[in-house]
Each structure stands twice: as C-alpha cells, then as structure tokens.
Design an enzyme around this catalytic site. Structure first.
Site, mmCIF file in Angstrom:
data_model
loop_
_atom_site.group_PDB
_atom_site.id
_atom_site.type_symbol
_atom_site.label_atom_id
_atom_site.label_comp_id
_atom_site.label_asym_id
_atom_site.label_seq_id
_atom_site.Cartn_x
_atom_site.Cartn_y
_atom_site.Cartn_z
ATOM 1 N N HIS A 173 2.883 3.258 -32.858
ATOM 2 C CA HIS A 173 2.673 3.412 -31.635
ATOM 3 C C HIS A 173 1.826 4.789 -31.119
ATOM 4 C CE1 HIS A 173 4.738 -0.162 -30.188
ATOM 5 N NE2 HIS A 173 5.506 0.253 -31.267
ATOM 6 N N GLY A 228 4.887 6.245 5.104
ATOM 7 C CA GLY A 228 5.150 7.586 4.716
ATOM 8 C C GLY A 228 5.227 8.047 3.502
ATOM 9 N N GLY A 229 5.300 7.093 2.582
ATOM 10 C CA GLY A 229 5.389 7.349 1.151
ATOM 11 C C GLY A 229 3.832 7.359 0.398
ATOM 12 N N ASP A 231 2.108 6.165 -1.426
ATOM 13 C CA ASP A 231 1.058 4.758 -1.792
ATOM 14 C C ASP A 231 0.186 4.564 -0.427
ATOM 15 O OD1 ASP A 231 2.009 5.145 -4.309
ATOM 16 O OD2 ASP A 231 3.426 3.279 -4.149
ATOM 17 N N SER A 232 1.057 4.279 0.626
ATOM 18 C CA SER A 232 0.314 3.839 1.966
ATOM 19 C C SER A 232 -0.359 5.033 2.569
ATOM 20 C CB SER A 232 1.638 3.353 2.812
ATOM 21 O OG SER A 232 2.536 4.311 3.234
ATOM 22 N N LYS A 370 0.209 4.936 -10.472
ATOM 23 C CA LYS A 370 0.691 5.958 -9.694
ATOM 24 C C LYS A 370 0.215 7.528 -9.822
ATOM 25 C CE LYS A 370 3.968 7.024 -6.496
ATOM 26 N NZ LYS A 370 4.391 5.851 -5.436
#
Length: 514
Positions: A173, A228-229, A231-232, A370
């Site tokens: 791998h 408030g995170g 991503d948004s 992310k």
C-alpha cells in the site's frame, strides 16, 4: 458525478477498500484532481471522463471468490495508464492471465521489500525498503509481458510492470505512511507515467468554484444554511465572494454550540465579510423540544427536524430566493452514493432540505476533502480558529450530554469543554490530536469538597488521534496536562466533583459517546 473541467483527472476505482479515500487524497496532495468511482463502471464510462490514469484500490475480498468485485478488462487495452494496489494488483494480474492463490502465508503490517533494478515506479529505491502489506492471497505468477520488480520473503511477485502498456501493480500500500517511499511511487505514476500536470491548487480550485457558482446562480437570490462549522462557513464565504449581496446566510443558533462560537459566527460574517446574516436565536425552542428525551437517535432526530423547521420559517420570508447553499463535502457524496459505500451512512447534507422548499442546491465544496476545505477557508480569509476548528457533531453538545439535555447540563459540559480546549492548546498538543472534548454522563458520584460531602457530576475527558476518523486511538496525554484539566474543571465548573479520562480506542468504541 463528473470532475471539474480544465483539470487533469485520475480515477480511483473503489473495490470496497478502507483506503480508497486515502488514495484519492494522496493523489490530490500532488495537486492532481482525483475522483473515486465504483468498480461496476464500464471502461467506456471511465474513458468518457478522459482520465490521465486509473488507480485500482485494495479491497476486503479474494479475487477467487465467486462474488468478488471485478472490472471491465477493456480498460487494460485503452492505453490509459493503470496502477493496481493490493486487491487491485491481484485483479490486474488475474484478468491478464496471471495467477493469484492463497499460499497459506499472508502478510500484514510492515514488511521488507526487495526492489529489483529496472523498475519505472521504484527507480532509485534502496534494494531493501519497508512497505505496508495487508493481504491473504498472493500473486504467484505475473501475467505474460510483465517484469517482476519487487519481492518479499513470502511473496515472489510483490510488484510487477509492463511499461509498454503502462500497466503496473504493487501488492503493498503506497498510500499508507508506513510505506517508506509510497508517495514517491505515486508521484512517479502521476507525473512520469500519466503525464499529469500539478494544476489542482487552492487558487485554481477557488477560481473554478467561483465560476461554477456564478454560472449556476446567475442573478438569483441565494440562502445558505450556516451552522457555524467549518464546512458551512467555507461554503458561505466562497459563495459570498462569487455573488456578493445575492447571498443571505441563515444561522440557526441552537444553544448547543461550544463557548463563544455563536458570537464568532456573527463577528466573522457580519463584521468581517459584511454578509446579510439572519441570526435565529432558538435555544429555548431546542431545549423545550429536547425535554425528557434520553435516546441519542431520538435527540438527533428532534434537533434535525427543528433545525429544518426554523430554516423553513426564514425561507418563507425570502420568497425570492431560488438557491440553497450547503457545505456538502466529497466524502459525504461518496458515502451516500457509491455502490460499495452505500451502506456506511446517508449523510445529512446529501439530498438537501425538504423538496417542498423548491430551492436548487448549490454545493461548492462537493468535490473537496476536509483538508482541502480548511486550506481554501484560510485562503478566503476566514479566521484561523474557525478554519482549524476540530470536528464537531451536527447536533452539537446534545450528543456530549448523555441522557436528558437541559440548559443546566449543557452549561456544565460547555464550561468543562472550554477548559479542556484551553489546556490542550496551552500544552501545544492540539496539532497532534484529532479531537479533544468533555462529556457529561448521566450519573452522579459522591465526593468531598471543603470537608463536606458532595453529590455531583463526573466529567469525562476524551482525546483521540486519528488520520480520518474511521479509526482512532486514545491520546496518551501527559499526566501534568490531565492534572491541570482535572483541577480546573473541579474548581471552576459548578456541580462537578470528579474528572475521568476515556482510554477507549475506535473500534471498539466510537469517538463520540452518543
């Protein structure tokens, strides 16, 4: 789903591997766009996407099982470079006339690989290199026309190549950090074999996303569900840069956020970005809806339904809005839509809010992982404390209050959590951890404070290390850090008389308690 125009693309064919997303992320680290596709996709469909290369992932099955996932072998005659990894290498060998068998000797973990001269992918490697193996079957005979370029003590064909057809296979791998030169191997495949250009940069991704948003929205009005995170917040900042005053951000404040986060949302989007922000302060409605509930799933359901209801109320006041921004990420899309990952979960972002709202989804982050979202948030000028905020569950502190959620109990866990955050950062440990937080269990314990008997709550401190949250290990925090956390929580948080540390890994536990 197809990739963005103007970027070289490498497809990662998913055979149910736990590392498929990791392979795609490793490719993107080299500034090459990667996209995960199911193994059921035909060669014609793959070629229609005009990929520069294809990587076949590992997988949990044996290629000799009747129901094992296979691949359209026409891909190998297409001229598109192919790299098979583990199961992918075995399938490549088998479909082209090689032999894969269970020899009785598997390899798991770090293994010594002997690289042979003449390899394209391993040029310049030392004769002996540490690689990461995880397989029961082995390739016992390479297909005709392939040169064996690597072996181990247990496996004669640990790497094989046919440069004339641009076909390559490795039993180990390379995407795992334990393989010493794994990223070097991927880099050579991407640039030397596939001829990719490193065009997938933060600046180019932002430019492409802005163009896409403007093309989709035009002069229409846009709503954004701002939690408030990370991503948004990044999605809102990106869309605001694209369409300016056409955006209205709706921040539903549940009263279940961490200390200071609601105020930071206002400061960032009202003061810094001058976004039209509707701040719905709905803590009382959420605490009322959660009264008497103790089941975790029921709490999540109630919070989600009320959030949607409150958002709908605001949306009705903006009848001219035609679009809804959501912070859907690429892993959300994969987990909710691919053939091999459909049973993992159906992510709350994918599918959007109720269709009766008649809002067309705008998802500017749906191609991003992310770490890419965080980097783009920093590029857009979001504050570091927001961009690098640790993962936080959608229902907020409600899932860190075991049992009934009340204003008092949320206040206790929020105050304890703030101390945990402060002390971890003060010790300089935040860069090493995936998550660190406080949990309030639904029990009380006897204690002694000031020569008097107390009957207060315990606080559980949870800190874990992880690469991607699929697995996690409990963090070995220094005793002096734990001592400071314990002392401060007991002395500063009213109603707490005991602090304990969670030393459970995932699996068997989960990162969150609920």
């Amino acid at each position: 789903m197809t990739g963005p125009a103007g970027f070289d693309t490498v497809l990662v064919v998913d055979f149910g591997a736990q590392y498929a997303q990791l392979i795609a992320r490793r490719v993107r680290e080299e500034h090459v766009y990667s996209e995960i596709v199911p193994s059921s996709m035909s060669a014609a469909e793959m070629m229609a996407r005009k990929p520069r290369g294809v990587i076949l992932s590992g997988g949990p099955k044996s290629v000799n099982e009747p129901a094992a996932p296979s691949l359209d072998a026409e891909l190998f005659a297409s001229g598109i470079p192919v790299l098979g990894i583990c199961y992918g290498a075995q399938l490549l060998a088998q479909l082209l006339g090689g032999q894969v068998a269970r020899t009785g000797t598997g390899e798991f973990g770090r293994t010594e690989l002997w690289a042979r001269p003449g390899s394209v992918l391993m040029e310049g490697w030392d004769p002996s290199t540490q690689v990461w193996m995880s397989h029961g079957d082995s390739i016992v005979r390479a297909p005709e026309g392939f040169a064996v370029t690597g072996a181990t003590a247990a496996v004669a064909v640990a790497a094989f190549e046919d440069p004339a057809r641009a076909l390559y296979g490795v039993q180990f791998h390379p995407e795992v950090v334990h393989t010493e030169r794994g990223q070097d191997l991927l880099r050579r495949f991407l640039f030397r074999v596939c001829g990719c250009g490193p065009s997938w940069t933060h600046a180019s991704v932002i430019a492409s996303a802005l163009e896409d948003v403007r093309a989709q929205v035009g002069s229409g009005q846009v709503l954004c569900a701002l939690s408030g995170g990370v991503d948004s917040a990044v999605a809102a900042a990106l869309v605001h840069r694209a369409v300016g005053d056409q955006l209205t951000a709706v921040f539903v404040d549940t009263g279940l956020m961490r200390a200071g986060e609601g105020e930071q949302v206002e400061k960032t989007f009202l003061d810094q970005f001058a976004v039209d922000l509707v701040h719905v302060k709905a803590a009382e409605r959420f605490f009322h809806a959660l009264a008497g509930l103790t089941d975790p799933e029921e709490k999540r359901k109630v919070i989600g339904q009320l959030f949607i209801r409150l958002f709908e109320e605001v949306a009705l006041e903006h009848e001219d809005a035609r679009y809804l921004v959501q912070g859907t990420l690429y892993p959300d899309v994969i987990e909710s839509g691919t053939a091999d990952a459909a049973t993992i979960k159906s992510h709350h972002n994918v599918g959007g809010l109720p269709s009766k709202m008649r809002l067309e989804l705008v998802e500017p982050l749906r191609l991003l992982f992310k770490d890419e979202v965080r980097a783009i948030g920093a590029e857009l000028g979001l504050p570091a404390e927001m961009v690098w905020r640790q993962p936080f569950p959608g229902p907020g502190l409600a899932v860190r209050v075991v049992g009934e959620v009340t204003r008092e109990r949320v206040g206790i866990v929020r105050a304890a959590d703030e101390i945990v955050l402060e002390e971890i950062r003060r010790a300089g440990l935040d860069a090493e951890l995936w998550q660190w937080f406080a949990v309030l269990p639904a029990v009380r314990s006897v204690g002694v404070m000031g020569d008097e008997r107390t009957y207060g709550y315990p606080i559980v401190v949870r800190a874990v290390t992880s690469e991607d949250a699929m697995t996690a290990d409990w963090a070995r925090l220094p005793y002096d850090v734990l001592e400071r956390i314990s002392s401060r929580v007991i002395n500063e948080v009213r109603g707490v008389n005991r602090v304990v540390y969670d030393v459970t890994s995932k699996p068997p536990g989960t990162i969150e308690w609920e």
